[in-house]
Design a protein around this motif. Structure first.
Motif, PDB file in Angstrom:
ATOM      1  N   SER A   1      -2.125  -4.900  -1.428  1.00 55.91           N
ATOM      2  CA  SER A   1      -3.369  -5.649  -1.445  1.00 55.91           C
ATOM      3  C   SER A   1      -3.333  -6.559  -2.665  1.00 55.91           C
ATOM      4  O   SER A   1      -2.306  -6.671  -3.340  1.00 55.91           O
TER       5      SER A   1
ATOM      6  N   SER B   1      -1.399  -0.353  10.395  1.00 54.13           N
ATOM      7  CA  SER B   1      -0.667  -0.647  11.624  1.00 54.13           C
ATOM      8  C   SER B   1       0.237   0.529  11.960  1.00 54.13           C
ATOM      9  O   SER B   1       0.967   1.025  11.106  1.00 54.13           O
TER      10      SER B   1
ATOM     11  N   SER C   1      -4.495  -3.639   5.468  1.00 56.28           N
ATOM     12  CA  SER C   1      -4.051  -3.715   6.864  1.00 56.28           C
ATOM     13  C   SER C   1      -3.350  -2.433   7.257  1.00 56.28           C
ATOM     14  O   SER C   1      -2.318  -2.078   6.686  1.00 56.28           O
TER      15      SER C   1
END
Length: 190
Positions: free
Chosen positions: A176, A167, A165
């Motif tokens: 992870s 961001s 992810s």
């Protein structure tokens, strides 16, 4: 109270969750691709995964009971068998060069190539693919970081690799996970 104890411990000696290390060797299929210095799409760095693992779970062991009816009552007896183990999840922090992520990706991709969709090695009649499997060991450590127990997972292979992810609003470390399946589990005091 037992008087023949070989080890006396304080009631305050408790195991800590962060006292462990997980180690494993690359499976044979990836060993020919290993490199310590060269980073490329055709290479893996063998020790990249171990140094970034921050969590895993030792499985629950179960040997279920079965009902044995006799007369007007039902007794419980052992089934003498173990159900299949659940897949194990390993959490890790992705390194800044994605080397640890890449190792698991290459290993998982060897079962079904993302480009061709093929698996190109013969499967043995017993279902084992020894060139694609490895053993994973988790060592539990005491307060002085000395290994005191080891948990061996035999014939391991990855079955999933967690997502990544990104961001702009989160500057924390990237994490992870991957899951692996295994055939046998054993524990041993050290």
């Amino acid at each position: 109270m037992a008087t023949n104890l070989s080890i006396f411990q304080s009631a305050f000696n408790k195991q800590r969750k962060d006292k462990f290390i997980m180690v494993f060797d690359l499976p044979k299929i990836l060993k020919s691709q290993k490199s310590v210095l060269e980073r490329s799409n055709n290479r893996v760095i063998p020790d990249a995964v171990q140094c970034s693992i921050y969590g895993s779970v030792i499985p629950t062991l179960a040997i279920p009971s079965i009902n044995a009816p006799y007369g007007g009552q039902v007794s419980k007896v052992t089934s003498y068998s173990r159900p299949a183990f659940e897949n194990m999840t390993v959490n890790f922090t992705i390194d800044n060069m994605f080397n640890n992520y890449w190792n698991i990706y290459r290993w998982l991709n060897s079962f079904n190539d993302g480009k061709t969709g093929l698996y190109n090695a013969p499967i043995k009649s017993d279902g084992f693919m020894p060139d694609y499997q490895t053993n994973i060991t988790i060592y539990g450590k005491d307060e002085y970081n000395k290994n005191v127990i080891k948990f061996d997972f035999l014939h391991c292979f990855p079955v999933s690799l967690g997502g990544v992810s990104y961001s702009d609003r989160d500057a924390t470390e990237m994490e992870s996970s991957f899951q692996y399946s295994y055939h046998q589990f054993k524990a041993e005091l050290i």
